[in-house]
Each structure stands twice: as C-alpha cells, then as structure tokens.
Design a protein around this motif. Structure first.
Motif, short mmCIF file in Angstrom:
data_model
loop_
_atom_site.label_atom_id
_atom_site.label_comp_id
_atom_site.label_asym_id
_atom_site.label_seq_id
_atom_site.Cartn_x
_atom_site.Cartn_y
_atom_site.Cartn_z
N ILE A 100 -20.38 53.06 -42.55
CA ILE A 100 -21.23 51.96 -42.07
C ILE A 100 -20.51 51.24 -40.93
O ILE A 100 -19.29 51.39 -40.75
CB ILE A 100 -21.54 50.95 -43.20
N LEU A 101 -21.26 50.46 -40.19
CA LEU A 101 -20.69 49.63 -39.14
C LEU A 101 -20.20 48.32 -39.77
O LEU A 101 -20.89 47.73 -40.60
CB LEU A 101 -21.74 49.32 -38.08
N PHE A 102 -18.99 47.90 -39.42
CA PHE A 102 -18.48 46.65 -39.98
C PHE A 102 -17.80 45.84 -38.88
O PHE A 102 -17.42 46.37 -37.83
CB PHE A 102 -17.52 46.89 -41.16
N TYR A 103 -17.66 44.55 -39.13
CA TYR A 103 -17.11 43.61 -38.15
C TYR A 103 -16.00 42.78 -38.82
O TYR A 103 -15.69 42.95 -40.00
CB TYR A 103 -18.21 42.68 -37.63
N TYR A 104 -15.41 41.86 -38.02
CA TYR A 104 -14.37 40.98 -38.53
C TYR A 104 -14.72 39.52 -38.20
O TYR A 104 -15.30 39.24 -37.14
CB TYR A 104 -13.00 41.31 -37.90
N ILE A 155 -10.80 34.00 -39.64
CA ILE A 155 -9.96 34.52 -40.73
C ILE A 155 -8.92 35.48 -40.18
O ILE A 155 -7.75 35.49 -40.63
CB ILE A 155 -10.84 35.20 -41.80
N THR A 156 -9.31 36.29 -39.20
CA THR A 156 -8.36 37.23 -38.59
C THR A 156 -7.22 36.49 -37.91
O THR A 156 -6.05 36.86 -38.03
CB THR A 156 -9.10 38.11 -37.57
N LEU A 157 -7.53 35.41 -37.18
CA LEU A 157 -6.49 34.60 -36.55
C LEU A 157 -5.60 33.94 -37.59
O LEU A 157 -4.38 33.89 -37.45
CB LEU A 157 -7.13 33.55 -35.65
N ALA A 158 -6.23 33.46 -38.67
CA ALA A 158 -5.44 32.82 -39.74
C ALA A 158 -4.45 33.80 -40.35
O ALA A 158 -3.31 33.44 -40.67
CB ALA A 158 -6.38 32.28 -40.82
N SER A 159 -4.85 35.06 -40.49
CA SER A 159 -3.93 36.06 -41.06
C SER A 159 -2.71 36.26 -40.17
O SER A 159 -1.59 36.43 -40.67
CB SER A 159 -4.68 37.38 -41.28
N ALA A 160 -2.90 36.24 -38.84
CA ALA A 160 -1.76 36.37 -37.92
C ALA A 160 -0.83 35.17 -38.03
O ALA A 160 0.41 35.32 -38.07
CB ALA A 160 -2.27 36.52 -36.49
N LEU A 161 -1.40 33.97 -38.10
CA LEU A 161 -0.58 32.76 -38.18
C LEU A 161 0.20 32.73 -39.49
O LEU A 161 1.36 32.29 -39.52
CB LEU A 161 -1.46 31.52 -38.07
N VAL A 206 -5.51 38.38 -46.60
CA VAL A 206 -6.33 37.45 -45.82
C VAL A 206 -7.06 38.21 -44.72
O VAL A 206 -8.26 37.97 -44.45
CB VAL A 206 -5.46 36.32 -45.22
N GLY A 207 -6.36 39.14 -44.07
CA GLY A 207 -7.01 39.96 -43.04
C GLY A 207 -8.17 40.77 -43.60
O GLY A 207 -9.22 40.90 -42.97
N ILE A 210 -23.99 39.09 -43.26
CA ILE A 210 -22.68 38.65 -42.79
C ILE A 210 -22.33 37.31 -43.43
O ILE A 210 -23.14 36.38 -43.41
CB ILE A 210 -22.68 38.52 -41.25
N ARG A 211 -21.15 37.26 -44.03
CA ARG A 211 -20.65 36.00 -44.62
C ARG A 211 -19.89 35.25 -43.54
O ARG A 211 -18.66 35.29 -43.49
CB ARG A 211 -19.76 36.30 -45.82
N GLU A 212 -20.60 34.59 -42.68
CA GLU A 212 -19.99 34.06 -41.45
C GLU A 212 -19.21 32.77 -41.72
O GLU A 212 -19.72 31.79 -42.24
CB GLU A 212 -21.09 33.78 -40.42
N PHE A 213 -17.93 32.81 -41.36
CA PHE A 213 -17.07 31.63 -41.41
C PHE A 213 -16.71 31.19 -39.99
O PHE A 213 -16.71 30.02 -39.67
CB PHE A 213 -15.80 31.94 -42.20
N GLY A 214 -16.41 32.15 -39.14
CA GLY A 214 -16.14 31.91 -37.72
C GLY A 214 -16.91 32.93 -36.90
O GLY A 214 -17.74 33.68 -37.44
N PRO A 215 -16.64 33.00 -35.61
CA PRO A 215 -17.32 34.01 -34.77
C PRO A 215 -17.02 35.42 -35.26
O PRO A 215 -15.92 35.69 -35.76
CB PRO A 215 -16.70 33.76 -33.38
N VAL A 216 -17.99 36.30 -35.13
CA VAL A 216 -17.84 37.68 -35.58
C VAL A 216 -17.43 38.55 -34.40
O VAL A 216 -17.97 38.42 -33.30
CB VAL A 216 -19.15 38.20 -36.20
#
Length: 366
Positions: free
Chosen positions: A72-76, A80-86, A126-127, A200-206
């Motif tokens: 399937i097609l999936f996104y990020y 949350i992705t930025l939070a995982s880096a920090l 988290v990622g 999509i469980r949107e928290f921030g931009p996808v």
C-alpha cells in the motif's frame, strides 16, 4: 486482522548500515582529545558529535524505512518525524555531557551507554508512530529483544571507545555503534507487523516517501561531509616547524621552564601562563586550577598531564590534588604524618602535603 506483506530493498539496507557506521566514526572522532580543549571548545565539539550520532541514528532508520516494501501507499507525519530526530540528538547529547563533564567512572560509562541505547529505541518507535495509512503492530519479543540489544551494544560501544581514547578503540567503538543502530532497527522490524488504515491520523503536515528521501539525502550529505572533514585529522601528519632564517641556531637555548606555558582561561579568554610564574596547581575534576601570586586561572590540563609536564622542570607533587613550585614556597610545616606549604602572598591558601609525599617535601624544603 490481516497483516500486510513486508519486504526490504537490499541496497537500501546496506546503505543504512554504512550511514550508521559513518555517523559513529564522525561522532566518536569529534570527541577525541577534549581534555586538552577549553570548556567552550568542548561544548561545541559535544554539540557537533551529538548531531552526528543522533542524526546518524535518525538517518539510518529512515534510509531503511525508504527501503521498506508494503503493498500500500503510506506517508509520514512531519511533526512526529522531526520529534524522533530531536529525541535521538538530545539523548546522545546527554550521554556525551555525562562522559565529558563528570568524573568518568565505569558507572558513568554504563549510564551513558544505557542513555544512547534508550535514545535509539525512542527514536525508532517514535519514528514508527509517524507512519500514516498503515499502523505498526509490535510483538513482545521484538520490543524486549531490540531493547536488550540496544542497551548491551551501546554500553559495549561507549565502554570500548572511552576506556582508552585511541584510534583503534574509536574504530572498534564505531563498529559497535553502527551494528547497534542497524541491528536494533531490523530486529525491531522483524517483530513488527503492519495493518492498513483507511484514514490519516494527522498530527502535523503529511510528507510522502519522495519528500522523506530528500530529507534523508540532505542529512546523510551533512554526516558524510563531517566524516570527510574529521577524517583529515587522521591523515595529515603533525609538522615540525622549520627554523626561522632570522634565528641564530648557535645561540644559547632558553631553559625549558622558561619556555613552558600553561594553556589557561579566564573570563572567557585564553591566556598562557609561564611556568616560573605559577605558585601551585590544584586538581578540579578532569582539569586544574592554576594559582599565581595574584591571580587564579582555569587550565585544560588534567592533574596527571600537569605532573608529566611540570615535574621534569622542578615542580613537586605534594598531594594527590596539588603540585607546587618549590621556588614559591616560603614555609613548610610538618604536623605528625602530614604537612602544609605556605606562600608569600597572604591571599593564597596553604597547600596540604599528604603522608605519601611527606618525605619528598622534606627533602625539597629541608
């Protein structure tokens, strides 16, 4: 519940391992010889090393995730992705602060390894939480196995790299770190299943895989660039300066004690104190405090380095934490099995003489 079929691109798997190894080599190399640097230089080096190691953890994870094959097609989720880096960068920074701004004991090294391992795990999960249109389902074995592996391998990596700071141990520590990040990711993925979601469980931009690829390429470019920059320190030999043409090579050579300068700091500025002007030195953690007749300075040398450099020119170690300039001692007093040295300046505190150093002090001062 129907699980999705999972596969991986083998080339991206290999590249993810390379990214982890390069990040480890860069971060551990940036923290070499920090005891010989000023506090501001140490803080900068630790910040850069945290970005290299933490950023390497993040980059390795998402290089591997770019190689993840799902039907399937999936996104990020970008936030949350930025939070995982920090999280990864901050956890590594905390470990490095412990290693370089506290007394480095076996417990501190183990604690730093645990913190780095926890940072790898936190970054990974988290990622994974940022995935959209599919949801990871974890198994107990995968979580416990990856957690144990992360902590054990990171303790080994930090223990090897910081037990003896040499090129050999940095290489071994790099291998342990790279394998830790790589194996934790894929062991956790082996214990993870995926199910498709409709919304999509949107928290921030996808962001899509294509946009993620650009971010991973940029972060990897920075890490590889830093690796090349750090690598030049291993390749460029130390050059001995040639004699200046205007110097008379037959002129009398100045005494080493007059030539030796102690690298010090005061009020944020660098100063070099001539050895004959030093009254005594006092250990201060991994560093020393340097006392002259009128001033006190912070010196980047540990007490062991100060002993090695100053004893050959006449300085005397009178205590585990003190080295004195015998020419500056105005009075030596013995009290039972201990003693103390006093100096001409009233504002200078007396220096204790320990029992093990008492005989050497008596021989020096009479």
């Amino acid at each position: 519940m129907e699980f999705l079929e999972v596969g991986h691109n083998p080339w991206l798997v290999v590249i993810s391992l390379i990214v982890a190894l390069v990040a480890g080599a860069t971060g551990l190399s940036l923290t070499r010889d920090l005891s010989a640097k000023s506090p501001s230089q140490r803080r900068l080096a630790i910040a850069l090393a945290a970005i290299a190691l933490g950023g390497g953890i993040w980059s390795m994870h998402f290089v591997a995730m770019l190689g993840l094959k799902l039907p399937i097609l999936f996104y990020y989720d970008a936030a949350i992705t930025l939070a995982s880096a920090l999280i990864a960068i901050l956890m590594v920074a905390l470990a490095l602060v412990l290693l370089h701004f506290t007394t480095r004991t076996k417990r501190i090294i183990a604690a730093a390894g645990i913190i780095v391992g926890a940072g790898i795990l936190a970054m990974h999960y988290v990622g994974m939480a940022g995935m959209q249109l599919c949801r990871p389902i974890y198994t107990v074995q995968g979580v416990l196995g990856s957690s144990a592996l992360a902590i054990v391998l990171c303790i080994i990596a930090i223990g090897v790299a910081y037990n003896e700071r040499s090129n050999r141990t940095i290489v071994i520590g790099t291998l342990c770190f790279g394998i830790a990040v790589f194996s934790v990711h894929f062991l956790a993925m082996a214990g993870t299943n995926f199910v498709a979601l409709e919304n999509i469980r949107e928290f921030g931009p996808v962001i899509s895989n294509e946009v993620m690829a650009i971010g991973v390429i940029l972060s990897s470019f920075v890490i590889f660039g830093a690796f090349l920059w750090v690598g030049t320190t291993y390749l460029v030999p130390v050059q001995t300066p040639a004699p200046r043409p205007d110097v008379d090579v037959d002129a009398p050579v100045e005494k080493p004690s007059a030539l030796l300068r102690l690298p010090c700091e005061r009020d944020g500025g660098k100063v070099f104190i001539a050895a004959p002007d030093v009254v005594f030195l006092r250990a201060d953690g991994h560093y020393t405090q340097v006392y002259t007749l009128s001033e006190k300075y912070f010196c980047v040398w540990p007490i062991t380095e100060a002993v090695k450099r100053l004893e050959p020119i006449g300085f005397l170690r009178v205590h585990r934490s003190y080295i004195v300039n015998p020419r500056m001692v105005t009075r030596f007093e013995r009290t039972k099995d201990k003693g103390q040295c006093t100096f001409g300046a009233a504002e200078l505190p007396p220096v204790p003489v320990s029992r093990s150093n008492l005989k050497a002090a008596q021989d020096a001062f009479g």
